[in-house]
Design a protein around this motif. Sequence first.
Motif, PDB file in Angstrom:
ATOM      1  N   SER A   1      78.779  84.616 -65.266  1.00  4.70           N
ATOM      2  CA  SER A   1      79.809  85.107 -64.344  1.00  4.70           C
ATOM      3  C   SER A   1      81.208  84.920 -64.909  1.00  4.70           C
ATOM      4  O   SER A   1      82.109  85.717 -64.636  1.00  4.70           O
ATOM      5  N   ALA A   2      81.402  83.856 -65.709  1.00  4.45           N
ATOM      6  CA  ALA A   2      82.723  83.594 -66.280  1.00  4.45           C
ATOM      7  C   ALA A   2      82.607  82.616 -67.442  1.00  4.45           C
ATOM      8  O   ALA A   2      81.672  81.799 -67.492  1.00  4.45           O
ATOM      9  N   LEU A   3      83.545  82.721 -68.376  1.00 10.60           N
ATOM     10  CA  LEU A   3      83.670  81.739 -69.449  1.00 10.60           C
ATOM     11  C   LEU A   3      84.646  80.652 -69.001  1.00 10.60           C
ATOM     12  O   LEU A   3      85.387  80.816 -68.037  1.00 10.60           O
ATOM     13  N   ASP A   4      84.639  79.534 -69.719  1.00 13.74           N
ATOM     14  CA  ASP A   4      85.569  78.416 -69.455  1.00 13.74           C
ATOM     15  C   ASP A   4      85.486  77.927 -68.017  1.00 13.74           C
ATOM     16  O   ASP A   4      86.467  77.471 -67.439  1.00 13.74           O
ATOM     17  N   GLU A   5      84.298  78.017 -67.433  1.00 15.22           N
ATOM     18  CA  GLU A   5      84.083  77.540 -66.070  1.00 15.22           C
ATOM     19  C   GLU A   5      82.696  76.898 -65.985  1.00 15.22           C
ATOM     20  O   GLU A   5      81.714  77.477 -66.460  1.00 15.22           O
ATOM     21  N   PRO A   6      82.578  75.699 -65.391  1.00 13.19           N
ATOM     22  CA  PRO A   6      81.258  75.081 -65.240  1.00 13.19           C
ATOM     23  C   PRO A   6      80.348  75.946 -64.370  1.00 13.19           C
ATOM     24  O   PRO A   6      80.724  76.343 -63.269  1.00 13.19           O
ATOM     25  N   LEU A   7      79.156  76.237 -64.872  1.00 10.22           N
ATOM     26  CA  LEU A   7      78.180  77.045 -64.135  1.00 10.22           C
ATOM     27  C   LEU A   7      76.947  76.201 -63.864  1.00 10.22           C
ATOM     28  O   LEU A   7      76.433  75.527 -64.762  1.00 10.22           O
ATOM     29  N   ASN A   8      76.461  76.224 -62.628  1.00 12.23           N
ATOM     30  CA  ASN A   8      75.234  75.506 -62.301  1.00 12.23           C
ATOM     31  C   ASN A   8      74.048  76.198 -62.948  1.00 12.23           C
ATOM     32  O   ASN A   8      73.895  77.422 -62.863  1.00 12.23           O
ATOM     33  N   CYS A   9      73.195  75.385 -63.585  1.00 12.80           N
ATOM     34  CA  CYS A   9      72.017  75.932 -64.266  1.00 12.80           C
ATOM     35  C   CYS A   9      70.904  74.892 -64.174  1.00 12.80           C
ATOM     36  O   CYS A   9      70.950  73.859 -64.846  1.00 12.80           O
ATOM     37  N   ALA A  10      69.919  75.149 -63.321  1.00 11.82           N
ATOM     38  CA  ALA A  10      68.793  74.223 -63.169  1.00 11.82           C
ATOM     39  C   ALA A  10      67.729  74.530 -64.215  1.00 11.82           C
ATOM     40  O   ALA A  10      67.524  75.682 -64.587  1.00 11.82           O
ATOM     41  N   ALA A  11      67.059  73.477 -64.699  1.00 11.43           N
ATOM     42  CA  ALA A  11      66.014  73.639 -65.715  1.00 11.43           C
ATOM     43  C   ALA A  11      64.733  72.978 -65.218  1.00 11.43           C
ATOM     44  O   ALA A  11      64.762  71.840 -64.733  1.00 11.43           O
ATOM     45  N   PHE A  12      63.616  73.688 -65.342  1.00 16.69           N
ATOM     46  CA  PHE A  12      62.318  73.176 -64.883  1.00 16.69           C
ATOM     47  C   PHE A  12      61.565  72.599 -66.065  1.00 16.69           C
ATOM     48  O   PHE A  12      61.215  73.305 -67.007  1.00 16.69           O
ATOM     49  N   SER A  13      61.314  71.291 -66.032  1.00 14.83           N
ATOM     50  CA  SER A  13      60.660  70.592 -67.136  1.00 14.83           C
ATOM     51  C   SER A  13      59.165  70.871 -67.141  1.00 14.83           C
ATOM     52  O   SER A  13      58.490  70.710 -66.121  1.00 14.83           O
ATOM     53  N   SER A  14      58.652  71.279 -68.294  1.00 10.50           N
ATOM     54  CA  SER A  14      57.214  71.514 -68.425  1.00 10.50           C
ATOM     55  C   SER A  14      56.445  70.200 -68.486  1.00 10.50           C
ATOM     56  O   SER A  14      55.227  70.188 -68.320  1.00 10.50           O
ATOM     57  N   ASN A  15      57.146  69.076 -68.710  1.00  8.89           N
ATOM     58  CA  ASN A  15      56.489  67.768 -68.769  1.00  8.89           C
ATOM     59  C   ASN A  15      56.393  67.116 -67.394  1.00  8.89           C
ATOM     60  O   ASN A  15      55.319  66.698 -66.965  1.00  8.89           O
ATOM     61  N   THR A  16      57.516  67.026 -66.684  1.00  9.68           N
ATOM     62  CA  THR A  16      57.538  66.327 -65.398  1.00  9.68           C
ATOM     63  C   THR A  16      57.288  67.235 -64.209  1.00  9.68           C
ATOM     64  O   THR A  16      57.093  66.752 -63.100  1.00  9.68           O
ATOM     65  N   LYS A  17      57.357  68.559 -64.427  1.00  8.44           N
ATOM     66  CA  LYS A  17      57.183  69.539 -63.348  1.00  8.44           C
ATOM     67  C   LYS A  17      58.229  69.348 -62.248  1.00  8.44           C
ATOM     68  O   LYS A  17      57.929  69.395 -61.061  1.00  8.44           O
ATOM     69  N   LYS A  18      59.467  69.124 -62.666  1.00 10.12           N
ATOM     70  CA  LYS A  18      60.573  68.968 -61.730  1.00 10.12           C
ATOM     71  C   LYS A  18      61.767  69.792 -62.199  1.00 10.12           C
ATOM     72  O   LYS A  18      61.916  70.067 -63.391  1.00 10.12           O
ATOM     73  N   TRP A  19      62.622  70.149 -61.240  1.00  6.84           N
ATOM     74  CA  TRP A  19      63.880  70.823 -61.535  1.00  6.84           C
ATOM     75  C   TRP A  19      64.961  69.780 -61.812  1.00  6.84           C
ATOM     76  O   TRP A  19      65.071  68.786 -61.086  1.00  6.84           O
ATOM     77  N   TYR A  20      65.752  70.011 -62.855  1.00  3.86           N
ATOM     78  CA  TYR A  20      66.857  69.129 -63.198  1.00  3.86           C
ATOM     79  C   TYR A  20      68.162  69.927 -63.105  1.00  3.86           C
ATOM     80  O   TYR A  20      68.294  70.981 -63.714  1.00  3.86           O
ATOM     81  N   GLY A  21      69.105  69.408 -62.321  1.00  2.00           N
ATOM     82  CA  GLY A  21      70.385  70.081 -62.157  1.00  2.00           C
ATOM     83  C   GLY A  21      71.297  69.856 -63.345  1.00  2.00           C
ATOM     84  O   GLY A  21      71.530  68.713 -63.753  1.00  2.00           O
ATOM     85  N   ARG A  22      71.804  70.919 -63.927  1.00  2.00           N
ATOM     86  CA  ARG A  22      72.725  70.846 -65.074  1.00  2.00           C
ATOM     87  C   ARG A  22      73.977  71.673 -64.767  1.00  2.00           C
ATOM     88  O   ARG A  22      74.010  72.464 -63.827  1.00  2.00           O
ATOM     89  N   GLN A  23      74.985  71.488 -65.599  1.00  2.00           N
ATOM     90  CA  GLN A  23      76.128  72.392 -65.639  1.00  2.00           C
ATOM     91  C   GLN A  23      76.353  72.797 -67.092  1.00  2.00           C
ATOM     92  O   GLN A  23      76.264  71.952 -67.999  1.00  2.00           O
ATOM     93  N   ILE A  24      76.596  74.082 -67.300  1.00  2.00           N
ATOM     94  CA  ILE A  24      76.887  74.567 -68.639  1.00  2.00           C
ATOM     95  C   ILE A  24      78.213  75.310 -68.612  1.00  2.00           C
ATOM     96  O   ILE A  24      78.639  75.805 -67.552  1.00  2.00           O
ATOM     97  N   LEU A  25      78.875  75.366 -69.759  1.00  2.00           N
ATOM     98  CA  LEU A  25      80.165  76.057 -69.852  1.00  2.00           C
ATOM     99  C   LEU A  25      80.222  76.822 -71.164  1.00  2.00           C
ATOM    100  O   LEU A  25      80.040  76.241 -72.240  1.00  2.00           O
ATOM    101  N   PHE A  26      80.445  78.120 -71.075  1.00  2.00           N
ATOM    102  CA  PHE A  26      80.605  78.968 -72.254  1.00  2.00           C
ATOM    103  C   PHE A  26      82.065  78.867 -72.697  1.00  2.00           C
ATOM    104  O   PHE A  26      82.975  79.287 -71.980  1.00  2.00           O
ATOM    105  N   ASP A  27      82.275  78.302 -73.884  1.00  2.00           N
ATOM    106  CA  ASP A  27      83.613  77.956 -74.369  1.00  2.00           C
ATOM    107  C   ASP A  27      84.263  79.161 -75.053  1.00  2.00           C
ATOM    108  O   ASP A  27      83.911  79.531 -76.180  1.00  2.00           O
TER     109      ASP A  27
END
Length: 378
Positions: free
Chosen positions: A156-182
């Motif tokens: 949606s935008a660069l230089d802005e924290p974006l919420n990005c959840a990742a589902f672990s194939s090991n623990t079978k859980k969602w992990y909340g992350r933030q990523i930023l395209f610099d």
Amino acid sequence: MHKIDLLKKRIQKCCRRWEGRKRGMLAVAALICCLVVPWSLPAHVMAAAGYEDVAAGSDVASTQNVGKYGMTPLTADYLRDGSYEISVDSSSKFFRIKSAELTVKNGKMKAVIMIDSTSYEFVYMGSAEGAAKAPKSRYIEADVKNGRSYFTVPVSALDEPLNCAAFSSNTKKWYGRQILFDATTLPSGALTITLPDYNKIQDAVDAYDNGGDADSRGDNTAGTSEQQPSDPIYTSLDNGEYSIQVSMTGGSGRASIQSPAYLYVRKHHIYSKLTWSSSHYDYMIVGGRKYLNESNNGENSTFTIPVTAIDEPMIVKADTTALGDPVEIEYHLTFYENSIGDVDQIPQIAAKKVLAIALVVIIAGGILNYLIKRGKRQ
């Protein structure tokens, strides 16, 4: 006249029956719509089965802020159409994005991000809680090639924290992350505007917070394990095996090492054999040198390393795969000289001796029982 009144009553009765039937038919039609039109149901009813767990509390590794001070979100309007390499910051060291290619076209942006592992099955652009309630059709599945995972995500935008959840194939859980395209890492000509020097802005802010100029902040890399000695210290102890108490700090606090630990003296130099509380450590680094795990698969990780300091913290790194991507974590080990003792104090050795004594007792008891029975027969 009587016949006309009677006819009116019959007509009114028929109308009432028809109204009742019509209401019943409408109710049945509404029920059928609810059954056959799933998109009319609330979103949480459509949540994908098997993907409802969200990591929380101690399961979530420590996070860090993404981006630099003063960054302003940039939409596709500020970029020229094309495909560009771009760096992506992540709030979690367990979700490191090795490379990314950004594509800009017709006022929209998307990116293919690459993670150098197969630890994650899906990502979801949003919170972990949102991912757990979303239909599977909204998950972005990994495209795995040569042990690497590729995800095509909307941006949606660069230089802005974006919420990005990742589902672990090991623990079978969602992990909340933030990523930023610099945006500062884009090649020349990609942007239609000139960006400020965010590094200088950050340096000025840090200098103000520290009460001095930017050059007076010191070297943030001081004390890393690469600058620590890599050779074992000298001791007057005779060559042999001993035990020693050791404490550890650092990391998330969930992992630990066994204490007392093995202490080996070889040519009057000290080495220690450490056993972790987890089987997910594959190597350790001491003074820039790497030491591999000596345990079999499934057993708690074990390493024999040089002891480079005594009675003061010794900085090491250990690589773990417990929560996703392999990541090196810094720990401080302290070996206590006045605790050096007999090797029998180590739990494994003590347990073996107890078993040996128990075995001797059992054998002796069997022999004695045999002799007693034999004496009675005679």
